[in-house]
Design a protein around this motif. Structure first.
Motif, PDB file in Angstrom:
ATOM      1  N   LEU A  30      19.256  78.690  31.753  1.00  0.00           N
ATOM      2  CA  LEU A  30      20.737  78.937  32.038  1.00  0.00           C
ATOM      3  C   LEU A  30      20.963  80.217  31.345  1.00  0.00           C
ATOM      4  O   LEU A  30      20.332  80.698  30.441  1.00  0.00           O
ATOM      5  N   PRO A  31      21.937  81.353  31.965  1.00  0.00           N
ATOM      6  CA  PRO A  31      22.120  82.481  31.594  1.00  0.00           C
ATOM      7  C   PRO A  31      22.728  82.681  30.017  1.00  0.00           C
ATOM      8  O   PRO A  31      22.350  83.671  29.103  1.00  0.00           O
ATOM      9  N   ASP A  32      23.479  81.498  29.840  1.00  0.00           N
ATOM     10  CA  ASP A  32      24.028  81.403  28.686  1.00  0.00           C
ATOM     11  C   ASP A  32      23.081  80.580  27.459  1.00  0.00           C
ATOM     12  O   ASP A  32      23.689  80.161  26.367  1.00  0.00           O
ATOM     13  N   GLY A  33      21.824  80.471  27.809  1.00  0.00           N
ATOM     14  CA  GLY A  33      21.190  79.407  27.079  1.00  0.00           C
ATOM     15  C   GLY A  33      20.481  80.084  25.765  1.00  0.00           C
ATOM     16  O   GLY A  33      20.420  81.086  25.660  1.00  0.00           O
ATOM     17  N   GLU A  34      19.725  79.224  24.923  1.00  0.00           N
ATOM     18  CA  GLU A  34      19.592  79.997  23.631  1.00  0.00           C
ATOM     19  C   GLU A  34      18.105  80.452  24.036  1.00  0.00           C
ATOM     20  O   GLU A  34      17.140  79.974  24.880  1.00  0.00           O
ATOM     21  N   LEU A  35      17.976  81.776  23.330  1.00  0.00           N
ATOM     22  CA  LEU A  35      16.770  82.601  23.840  1.00  0.00           C
ATOM     23  C   LEU A  35      15.480  82.570  22.963  1.00  0.00           C
ATOM     24  O   LEU A  35      14.339  82.761  23.515  1.00  0.00           O
ATOM     25  N   ARG A  36      15.799  81.522  21.686  1.00  0.00           N
ATOM     26  CA  ARG A  36      14.411  81.528  21.148  1.00  0.00           C
ATOM     27  C   ARG A  36      14.420  79.870  20.811  1.00  0.00           C
ATOM     28  O   ARG A  36      14.425  79.381  19.529  1.00  0.00           O
ATOM     29  N   PRO A  37      14.373  79.208  21.705  1.00  0.00           N
ATOM     30  CA  PRO A  37      14.263  77.634  21.385  1.00  0.00           C
ATOM     31  C   PRO A  37      12.805  77.094  21.130  1.00  0.00           C
ATOM     32  O   PRO A  37      12.037  77.902  21.386  1.00  0.00           O
ATOM     33  N   THR A  38      12.771  76.117  20.302  1.00  0.00           N
ATOM     34  CA  THR A  38      11.555  75.585  20.095  1.00  0.00           C
ATOM     35  C   THR A  38      11.657  74.032  20.907  1.00  0.00           C
ATOM     36  O   THR A  38      12.813  73.416  20.979  1.00  0.00           O
ATOM     37  N   PRO A  39      10.548  73.550  21.129  1.00  0.00           N
ATOM     38  CA  PRO A  39      10.609  72.158  21.360  1.00  0.00           C
ATOM     39  C   PRO A  39      11.426  71.210  20.509  1.00  0.00           C
ATOM     40  O   PRO A  39      12.051  70.116  20.997  1.00  0.00           O
ATOM     41  N   VAL A  40      11.340  71.464  19.292  1.00  0.00           N
ATOM     42  CA  VAL A  40      12.102  70.615  18.330  1.00  0.00           C
ATOM     43  C   VAL A  40      13.590  70.872  18.356  1.00  0.00           C
ATOM     44  O   VAL A  40      14.424  69.938  18.388  1.00  0.00           O
ATOM     45  N   SER A  41      14.048  72.112  18.529  1.00  0.00           N
ATOM     46  CA  SER A  41      15.358  72.418  18.561  1.00  0.00           C
ATOM     47  C   SER A  41      15.850  71.722  19.935  1.00  0.00           C
ATOM     48  O   SER A  41      17.107  71.660  19.922  1.00  0.00           O
ATOM     49  N   ILE A  42      15.003  72.095  21.033  1.00  0.00           N
ATOM     50  CA  ILE A  42      15.535  71.452  22.249  1.00  0.00           C
ATOM     51  C   ILE A  42      15.725  69.887  21.923  1.00  0.00           C
ATOM     52  O   ILE A  42      16.800  69.275  22.878  1.00  0.00           O
ATOM     53  N   TRP A  43      14.718  69.138  21.598  1.00  0.00           N
ATOM     54  CA  TRP A  43      15.156  67.803  21.279  1.00  0.00           C
ATOM     55  C   TRP A  43      16.239  67.384  20.509  1.00  0.00           C
ATOM     56  O   TRP A  43      17.035  66.175  20.946  1.00  0.00           O
ATOM     57  N   GLN A  44      16.531  68.196  19.414  1.00  0.00           N
ATOM     58  CA  GLN A  44      17.818  67.901  18.548  1.00  0.00           C
ATOM     59  C   GLN A  44      19.030  68.568  19.062  1.00  0.00           C
ATOM     60  O   GLN A  44      20.082  68.449  18.635  1.00  0.00           O
ATOM     61  N   GLY A  45      18.772  69.290  20.144  1.00  0.00           N
ATOM     62  CA  GLY A  45      20.095  69.959  20.936  1.00  0.00           C
ATOM     63  C   GLY A  45      20.822  68.848  21.674  1.00  0.00           C
ATOM     64  O   GLY A  45      20.530  67.613  21.929  1.00  0.00           O
ATOM     65  N   ARG A  46      21.967  69.343  22.256  1.00  0.00           N
ATOM     66  CA  ARG A  46      22.739  68.456  23.256  1.00  0.00           C
ATOM     67  C   ARG A  46      21.938  68.073  24.387  1.00  0.00           C
ATOM     68  O   ARG A  46      21.290  68.761  25.014  1.00  0.00           O
ATOM     69  N   ASN A  47      21.900  66.614  24.520  1.00  0.00           N
ATOM     70  CA  ASN A  47      21.371  66.045  25.599  1.00  0.00           C
ATOM     71  C   ASN A  47      19.764  66.337  25.746  1.00  0.00           C
ATOM     72  O   ASN A  47      19.024  66.118  26.694  1.00  0.00           O
TER      73      ASN A  47
END
Length: 470
Positions: A30-47
């Motif tokens: 997404l255009p407003d998505g996180e630019l430096r995510p990790t698999p862990v941060s994605i898992w811990q994020g919303r949904n």
């Protein structure tokens, strides 16, 4: 004849595509998505668990549906209808698996503003959508050919918005897919491969809906023009007009991504009628080579940017991932030496060796095609070598050789497995899993390279054809 298993695979794949579309809305690129995510941060994020679960299930369903019918599709028409169904959910969802389409828009904006994208990054303008691009690519020159820079500039001028640009880039990608669908049966018939099988292998793989339809990668246009050029050459060898047209198409493909040029020498061989001789190669193959160089030169002159796209190719070295065999070997060397207190960066050396090996391999493949024939099959292997020995591998790069392999290969298992593995390498938002699996990824890839080289050497010594070219 269409049976129950065909219907099951078709609707299973559509279900997978729909799940991926939902994942794209919840946590895609997404255009407003996180630019430096990790698999862990994605898992811990919303949904997070839901997003990863949808991505995994959707990719698995698409992969199973494609694999299950790789050698037994009922007809070309059935294949095209099925592919169209699988693409539909992707066309109405946010981008999946990569943020490259935003970089395309910014490079188009820079070019439209009079900035040379081969000399300055998109932060120089700055691009109005700079925040959508990963930090690593904001100050790097564009790695794409002059024709694509022209197209990107035209897209931004025509739309004036990021959403409009994404839509139009998707339209261009669909044009590339349609061109492949038109040309691939011609090439397949020339090579003695069933067209329906070629279409299924090339267009129904999970890489196409995710990275071409949704991600809108310019590889779709490159592959479409490349396959079309090869098909025209295949259909009219020895005839100057069609050979020139085929060469022009190949040159336009190189105008999107210059790596398409590796197939031109093989297309020149395919243009020859009768035994291969220097005289006949110049007489027939010269039209192909001349057309390709003329098209690339014309695009370069119209863009007015010189040969800057050559330096842009060097930016691939900024990404370090074990999916590139030369990079994996360099990483493994560092891991092996570290326990002895030796800390060296072996990547420049192993990547340089990879380029030397690539050049030697391309020359060997061309002379092998000269001696044994089958220039289109050897063109496919040349694309495999180009992708495998490059310093960087993205899943959508595999679409280059996949299209030509689908129309030329007798055995499909080995490259179908590569396709399946590639489909699972990036998460919905474009996070590359190889970045977080350097151990054991790099050592395992290095071990695979060693085993493959040993097998090829043994096959050569015994006078047999290597496994990949049986």
């Amino acid at each position: 004849m269409v049976n129950v298993s065909h219907h099951l695979s078709r609707w299973t794949g559509l279900a997978g595509s729909a799940l991926l579309a939902v994942a794209a809305y919840l946590g895609g690129a997404l255009p407003d998505g996180e630019l430096r995510p990790t698999p862990v941060s994605i898992w811990q994020g919303r949904n997070g668990p839901l997003i990863i679960g949808l991505w995994l299930a959707g990719t698995a369903l698409l992969a199973w549906a494609w694999w299950s019918l790789r050698d037994r599709v009922p007809s070309s028409r059935w294949v095209l209808v099925t592919v169209g169904l699988w693409l539909l959910p992707m066309l109405v969802a946010p981008p999946l698996g990569s943020r490259d389409v935003y970089a395309y828009a910014c490079q188009g904006a820079s070019f439209s503003a009079g900035i040379n994208p081969y000399e300055q990054g998109v932060s120089a303008l700055p691009c109005p959508w700079l925040d959508t691009i990963s930090y690593i690519w904001r100050d790097t020159p564009a790695p794409y050919g002059p024709l694509f820079v022209l197209l990107a500039g035209a897209v931004v001028k025509a739309t004036g918005s990021l959403l409009g640009a994404v839509v139009l880039f998707r339209v261009l990608a669909l044009v590339g897919v349609a061109l492949t669908a038109w040309a691939l049966p011609v090439l397949a018939r020339r090579c003695g491969v069933p067209p329906k099988r070629a279409l299924w292998l090339a267009l129904a793989s999970p890489l196409v809906p995710v990275h071409l339809a949704s991600g809108a990668h310019n590889d779709a246009m490159m592959v479409g023009l490349l396959v079309a050029g090869l098909a025209v050459v295949a259909s009219r060898p020895g005839r100057p007009g069609p050979l020139l047209a085929g060469g022009l198409l190949l040159g336009l493909a190189a105008g999107i991504k210059v790596t398409a040029l590796v197939v031109v020498p093989f297309a020149a061989l395919a243009a020859v009628v009768g035994p291969y001789r220097i005289r006949t190669l110049v007489r027939d193959g010269g039209w192909v080579v001349g057309g390709a160089l003329a098209a690339l030169a014309a695009a370069t002159m119209v863009a007015g940017l010189g040969l800057g796209f050559i330096s842009g190719l060097e930016q691939g070295g900024l990404v370090v991932a074990w999916t590139s065999p030369p990079t994996a070997v360099g990483q493994t060397v560092g891991y092996l030496l570290a326990p002895f207190g030796v800390h060296v960066d072996a990547l420049p050396a192993t990547r340089a060796i990879g380029m030397v090996v690539l050049v030697a391999l391309l020359v060997w493949l061309w002379f092998r095609a000269w001696r044994r024939g089958e220039p289109f099959w050897h063109a496919a292997l040349a694309l495999v070598a180009t992708v495998a020995l490059a310093p960087l591998f993205h899943p959508w790069y595999w679409l280059w050789p996949l299209a030509v392999l689908a129309a030329t290969a007798r055995r499909t298992g080995w490259f179908a497995i590569v396709t399946l593995v590639s489909s699972f390498l990036v998460l919905a938002d474009g996070t590359g899993l190889p970045r977080y699996t350097k151990m054991p990824g790099a050592p395992l890839m290095t071990l695979f390279v060693i085993v493959l080289v040993v097998r090829l050497v043994r096959s050569a010594r015994k006078g047999r054809q290597p496994v990949l070219v049986e």
